[in-house]
Design an enzyme around this catalytic site. Structure first.
Site, PDB file in Angstrom:
ATOM      1  N   SER A   5       0.795  -1.234   0.000  1.00 40.39           N
ATOM      2  CA  SER A   5       0.000   0.000   0.000  1.00 40.39           C
ATOM      3  C   SER A   5       0.826   1.282   0.000  1.00 40.39           C
ATOM      4  O   SER A   5       0.262   2.360  -0.189  1.00 40.39           O
ATOM      5  CB  SER A   5      -0.935   0.027   1.210  1.00 40.39           C
ATOM      6  OG  SER A   5      -1.964  -0.909   1.031  1.00 40.39           O
ATOM      7  N   LYS A  59       0.308   3.437  -2.929  1.00 38.87           N
ATOM      8  CA  LYS A  59      -0.897   4.269  -3.079  1.00 38.87           C
ATOM      9  C   LYS A  59      -0.586   5.754  -2.999  1.00 38.87           C
ATOM     10  O   LYS A  59      -1.323   6.588  -3.536  1.00 38.87           O
ATOM     11  CB  LYS A  59      -1.932   3.862  -2.019  1.00 38.87           C
ATOM     12  CG  LYS A  59      -2.414   2.423  -2.205  1.00 38.87           C
ATOM     13  CD  LYS A  59      -3.275   1.935  -1.043  1.00 38.87           C
ATOM     14  CE  LYS A  59      -3.700   0.481  -1.279  1.00 38.87           C
ATOM     15  NZ  LYS A  59      -4.443  -0.081  -0.139  1.00 38.87           N
ATOM     16  N   TYR A 115      -4.062  -3.198 -10.152  1.00 41.60           N
ATOM     17  CA  TYR A 115      -3.907  -2.924  -8.717  1.00 41.60           C
ATOM     18  C   TYR A 115      -2.986  -3.959  -8.053  1.00 41.60           C
ATOM     19  O   TYR A 115      -2.112  -3.614  -7.258  1.00 41.60           O
ATOM     20  CB  TYR A 115      -5.292  -2.894  -8.071  1.00 41.60           C
ATOM     21  CG  TYR A 115      -5.265  -2.737  -6.570  1.00 41.60           C
ATOM     22  CD1 TYR A 115      -4.984  -1.506  -5.979  1.00 41.60           C
ATOM     23  CD2 TYR A 115      -5.504  -3.823  -5.737  1.00 41.60           C
ATOM     24  CE1 TYR A 115      -4.953  -1.372  -4.594  1.00 41.60           C
ATOM     25  CE2 TYR A 115      -5.481  -3.691  -4.358  1.00 41.60           C
ATOM     26  CZ  TYR A 115      -5.204  -2.471  -3.798  1.00 41.60           C
ATOM     27  OH  TYR A 115      -5.170  -2.331  -2.429  1.00 41.60           O
ATOM     28  N   TYR A 121      -4.543   4.036   8.307  1.00 43.86           N
ATOM     29  CA  TYR A 121      -5.900   3.494   8.479  1.00 43.86           C
ATOM     30  C   TYR A 121      -6.474   3.824   9.849  1.00 43.86           C
ATOM     31  O   TYR A 121      -6.381   4.954  10.313  1.00 43.86           O
ATOM     32  CB  TYR A 121      -5.896   1.980   8.187  1.00 43.86           C
ATOM     33  CG  TYR A 121      -5.147   1.658   6.928  1.00 43.86           C
ATOM     34  CD1 TYR A 121      -5.637   2.088   5.711  1.00 43.86           C
ATOM     35  CD2 TYR A 121      -3.923   1.013   6.944  1.00 43.86           C
ATOM     36  CE1 TYR A 121      -4.947   1.839   4.537  1.00 43.86           C
ATOM     37  CE2 TYR A 121      -3.224   0.763   5.775  1.00 43.86           C
ATOM     38  CZ  TYR A 121      -3.746   1.185   4.581  1.00 43.86           C
ATOM     39  OH  TYR A 121      -3.061   0.944   3.442  1.00 43.86           O
ATOM     40  N   VAL A 155       1.258  -3.624   3.906  1.00 43.99           N
ATOM     41  CA  VAL A 155       1.263  -4.892   4.635  1.00 43.99           C
ATOM     42  C   VAL A 155       2.512  -5.738   4.368  1.00 43.99           C
ATOM     43  O   VAL A 155       2.686  -6.790   4.977  1.00 43.99           O
ATOM     44  CB  VAL A 155      -0.010  -5.742   4.381  1.00 43.99           C
ATOM     45  CG1 VAL A 155      -1.239  -5.071   4.957  1.00 43.99           C
ATOM     46  CG2 VAL A 155      -0.193  -6.062   2.914  1.00 43.99           C
TER      47      VAL A 155
HETATM   48  O1  DON Z   1      -5.131  -4.653  -1.279  1.00 42.50           O
HETATM   49  C1  DON Z   1      -4.434  -5.326  -0.545  1.00 42.50           C
HETATM   50  O2  DON Z   1      -4.937  -6.070   0.241  1.00 42.50           O
HETATM   51  C2  DON Z   1      -2.914  -5.203  -0.569  1.00 42.50           C
HETATM   52  N1  DON Z   1      -2.396  -5.419  -1.840  1.00 42.50           N
HETATM   53  C3  DON Z   1      -2.450  -3.900  -0.040  1.00 42.50           C
HETATM   54  C4  DON Z   1      -2.903  -3.717   1.331  1.00 42.50           C
HETATM   55  C5  DON Z   1      -2.003  -2.937   2.166  1.00 42.50           C
HETATM   56  O3  DON Z   1      -0.792  -2.889   2.045  1.00 42.50           O
HETATM   57  C6  DON Z   1      -2.693  -2.290   3.252  1.00 42.50           C
HETATM   58  N2  DON Z   1      -1.753  -1.740   4.159  1.00 42.50           N
HETATM   59  N3  DON Z   1      -1.489  -1.642   5.213  1.00 42.50           N
END
Ligand code: DON
Length: 307
Positions: free
Chosen positions: A67, A70, A192, A243, A261
């Site tokens: 993420s 983003k 994505y 978040y 993540v």
């Molecule tokens: O959309 C997802 O679940 C992951 N590719 C990215 C999520 C993410 O990194 C959220 N972060 N803390």
């Protein structure tokens, strides 16, 4: 790059303190490939405005940016279409987990902010409409800003996420039902998942985020964003970048930040430097335990925060 600077002693001290701290959290397991990461890994880098980078531990070791990407897709879309983006996505904290569906129905398919998954899908959809290759556009940008032409997607991670991507598919289809996704959902999801799979190191990501500390100016001196737009992205990072832990992150770290993540977090000291820290063990809200701890120690030791 150099390893001796005014930031080196503080990075060395933080690494020693983190090594002595037992709490690490657990790697993300909803993307099976990420569950294999070693939670004892730790790296941290600081990039100054002129591109000089300092680091400690695993600061040159690539990890899954997830993420963190983003922030960069948001910057690219804002640079291309400006305020129009805010018709499709809000800029308020959600107070919910990053992959939550609950607010979307009673808010008519408009996600709360560009950093929860729903909002990031909207941003990637915009970038796809504007460029025809959202993930490729992101990768070109990251390579240019980091100065690392080797940056690449990890197709194994992208495939692993696609294989377990029901939640993101649900978010995208649901928003499409409100007319808030313009392209075909399967193509958007592919973009994505590739976007999230970028492999980059702390050194790469601290450097690539430098335009946010330089008030919108890219590594080559050209302008990506107006000063005001750079401020806006930093503000959304501060309020929404971690978040439902954004309040605690602001309290402890006091900087605009964005987690992923994969265990990475980038943070910005406007007008001074950018940071990236990585350690794959996460807390319950998806933020790196040692990463938040290290950034907390950095701002406490240096006094460098936005407050
Ligand atoms: O959309 C997802 O679940 C992951 N590719 C990215 C999520 C993410 O990194 C959220 N972060 N803390």
């Amino acid at each position: 790059m150099t390893e001796s600077s005014s930031f080196q002693p503080v990075l060395d001290r933080i690494a020693e303190e983190i090594a002595a701290a037992p709490a690490r959290g657990r790697p993300a397991d909803y993307i099976p490939v990420l569950a294999e990461a070693d939670p004892s890994r730790f790296g941290m880098a600081v990039a100054e405005l002129d591109g000089t980078v300092y680091g400690v531990g695993d600061w040159r070791r690539p990890f899954s940016a997830q993420s963190i990407t983003k922030v960069f897709t948001l910057a690219l879309v804002l640079s291309m279409e400006g305020e129009a983006l805010w018709r499709n996505v809000g800029r308020e904290p959600s107070g919910n987990p990053f992959n939550s569906l609950v607010q979307l129905e009673y808010e008519n398919g408009i996600p709360r902010n560009p950093f929860i998954n729903a909002g990031a899908l909207v941003v990637t959809d915009r970038l796809q409409s504007l460029t025809g290759d959202a993930a490729g556009c992101l990768l070109d940008f990251l390579r240019a800003e980091s100065g690392n032409p080797e940056l690449a997607f990890d197709e194994t991670v992208a495939a692993s996420e696609a294989g377990h991507g029901d939640r993101n598919a649900a978010l995208a289809h649901f928003m499409a039902s409100y007319g808030n996704i313009s392209g075909p959902v399967p193509g958007l999801l592919a973009q994505y998942f590739r976007q999230c799979s970028v492999e980059a190191s702390c050194a790469d990501l601290a450097s690539a985020a430098g335009f946010l500390a330089r008030h919108g100016i890219r590594a080559d001196g050209t302008t990506l964003l107006t000063r005001s737009q750079a401020k806006q992205i930093n503000a959304v990072m501060l309020t929404c970048g971690t978040y439902d832990a954004a309040g605690d992150f602001a309290y402890r770290v006091g900087l605009p930040g964005k987690s992923g993540v994969g265990g990475g977090i980038i943070a910005v000291v406007p007008g001074r430097c950018t940071l990236c820290v990585w350690s794959p063990g996460l807390d319950a809200r998806g933020n790196s335990v040692a990463g938040v701890d290290a950034l907390d120690r950095f701002t406490t030791l240096t006094g460098l925060s936005v407050f």
